[in-house]
Enzyme design. Structure first.
Site, mmCIF file in Angstrom:
data_model
loop_
_atom_site.group_PDB
_atom_site.id
_atom_site.type_symbol
_atom_site.label_atom_id
_atom_site.label_comp_id
_atom_site.label_asym_id
_atom_site.label_seq_id
_atom_site.Cartn_x
_atom_site.Cartn_y
_atom_site.Cartn_z
ATOM 1 N N ALA A 85 0.822 -1.212 0.000
ATOM 2 C CA ALA A 85 0.000 0.000 0.000
ATOM 3 C C ALA A 85 0.854 1.259 0.000
ATOM 4 O O ALA A 85 0.412 2.314 -0.464
ATOM 5 C CB ALA A 85 -0.929 0.001 1.215
ATOM 6 N N PHE A 87 3.147 1.898 -1.939
ATOM 7 C CA PHE A 87 3.414 2.282 -3.315
ATOM 8 C C PHE A 87 2.191 2.818 -4.039
ATOM 9 O O PHE A 87 2.248 3.090 -5.246
ATOM 10 C CB PHE A 87 4.055 1.124 -4.066
ATOM 11 C CG PHE A 87 5.383 0.735 -3.482
ATOM 12 C CD1 PHE A 87 6.416 1.656 -3.407
ATOM 13 C CD2 PHE A 87 5.583 -0.509 -2.955
ATOM 14 C CE1 PHE A 87 7.632 1.324 -2.837
ATOM 15 C CE2 PHE A 87 6.795 -0.854 -2.374
ATOM 16 C CZ PHE A 87 7.825 0.068 -2.312
ATOM 17 N N HIS A 132 7.651 -0.220 3.449
ATOM 18 C CA HIS A 132 6.862 -1.391 3.085
ATOM 19 C C HIS A 132 5.826 -1.774 4.136
ATOM 20 O O HIS A 132 5.168 -2.813 3.993
ATOM 21 C CB HIS A 132 7.778 -2.599 2.842
ATOM 22 C CG HIS A 132 8.685 -2.446 1.672
ATOM 23 N ND1 HIS A 132 9.871 -1.728 1.735
ATOM 24 C CD2 HIS A 132 8.595 -2.900 0.399
ATOM 25 C CE1 HIS A 132 10.473 -1.760 0.556
ATOM 26 N NE2 HIS A 132 9.712 -2.462 -0.272
#
Length: 326
Positions: A85, A87, A132
């Site tokens: 999410a 990205f 991340h």
């Protein structure tokens, strides 16, 4: 039958692909790992629906979402997966400027059947680090036109996903990594869950605790701790971040007189702040607090990383503080 949240999502997608020949899925590493983080896609998808409907894409998030949006405008139902999410920011222009505003800018009256799936939050083993592991709903909920879903249970994930595929507006469907392997008994029947309707997880009259995703599970655990001390906490899971079911929260807070919002994201700009503002504007006069991460990036070391996210014990302790029992 007991299934995990991951299996529940997998089942819904497979069934809906069977029913809707105009439905396609797309993402990164589908053919190798079932997508890098969610592991939802299995070889059965490829064998059943083929490469024309299960699209393997390069690592180019804006390309994935651009193609998906074009397909949705052409009348297809499209489910792209962005493998983290975090990205979604790589697709910021499409997600913030183009997709949610399309109806308004172009007087577009046709449905836009597009559900963007994205794993978010801490890994079970930790170590995802600052790029991340983030929960991104607070970034996205300031975009008029988006529906944002963040389920915490298997049944909610399945029912909300079915509703998302049919709602006709673009949806961001956020799947928390620490909820993927939670199991639940699910009947082998078809069901949908209405978007924009919250759920009372635990009933109580002493304090209202609002949380979603993985934090809803921790809030329920905190309520169990408090119950052993004679404190009845009402836990509410809004399930959809946008539209948010403020009515169910307000009704609860009017009864309990106290509100605690637990959220896995930094304090500044948090959704917790928005919820508290709405409650304050309603004139309840309730005592309120929020328990969030500090305004810091996630750490790479799992122990440090986990320490920044509110725990069950911390939620229970904050509730006692609001009740004047600390």
């Amino acid at each position: 039958m007991r299934v995990t949240l991951r299996e529940g999502i997998r089942r819904v997608l497979f069934e809906e692909m069977q029913k809707n020949q105009e439905m396609i899925m797309m993402g990164e590493a589908f053919y190798y790992t079932g997508s890098l983080f969610s592991k939802v896609i299995t070889p059965k998808f490829h064998l059943t629906y083929g490469k024309e409907r299960i699209l393997e894409c390069p690592v180019a998030e804006n390309g994935i979402i651009g193609i998906a949006f074009g397909a949705a405008l052409a009348g297809m139902t499209v489910v792209p997966e962005i493998w983290a999410a975090d990205f979604l920011l790589c697709v910021g222009n499409e997600i913030v400027n183009d997709i949610p505003k399309w109806r308004y800018q172009h007087r577009y009256r046709e449905p836009i059947h597009m559900v963007i799936r994205a794993p978010m939050g801490l890994f079970s083993a930790g170590g995802g680090g600052p790029e991340h592991s983030q929960c991104t709903e607070a970034w996205l909920h300031n975009s008029p036109g988006l529906t944002i879903v963040a389920p915490s249970t298997v049944k909610d994930a399945m029912g909300l996903l079915r509703a998302s595929l049919k709602c006709g507006d673009p949806v961001i469907f956020l799947e928390h990594r620490q909820v993927y392997d939670v199991e639940e008994e699910v009947e082998d029947t078809y069901f949908e869950t209405e978007l924009g309707k919250g759920r009372i997880v635990r009933e109580g009259n002493d304090i209202t605790i609002v949380a979603w995703g993985m934090m809803a599970l921790r809030a329920a655990g905190a309520a169990d701790i408090l119950k052993a001390e004679g404190i009845q906490a009402e836990v509410i899971d809004p399930r959809t971040i946008k539209p948010m079911d403020y009515q169910i929260i307000l009704e609860s807070v009017k009864r309990t007189g106290r509100l605690l919002v637990a959220e896995e994201s930094p304090r500044t700009g948090s959704i917790a702040g928005e919820i508290m503002t709405r409650v304050a504007e309603s004139g309840t006069g309730a005592r309120m607090a929020r328990l969030t991460m500090p305004d810091l990036p996630y750490h790479y070391i799992p122990e440090y990383e986990a320490s920044t996210v509110p725990s069950e014990k911390e939620i229970a302790a904050k509730a006692r503080e609001l009740l004047g029992m600390a």
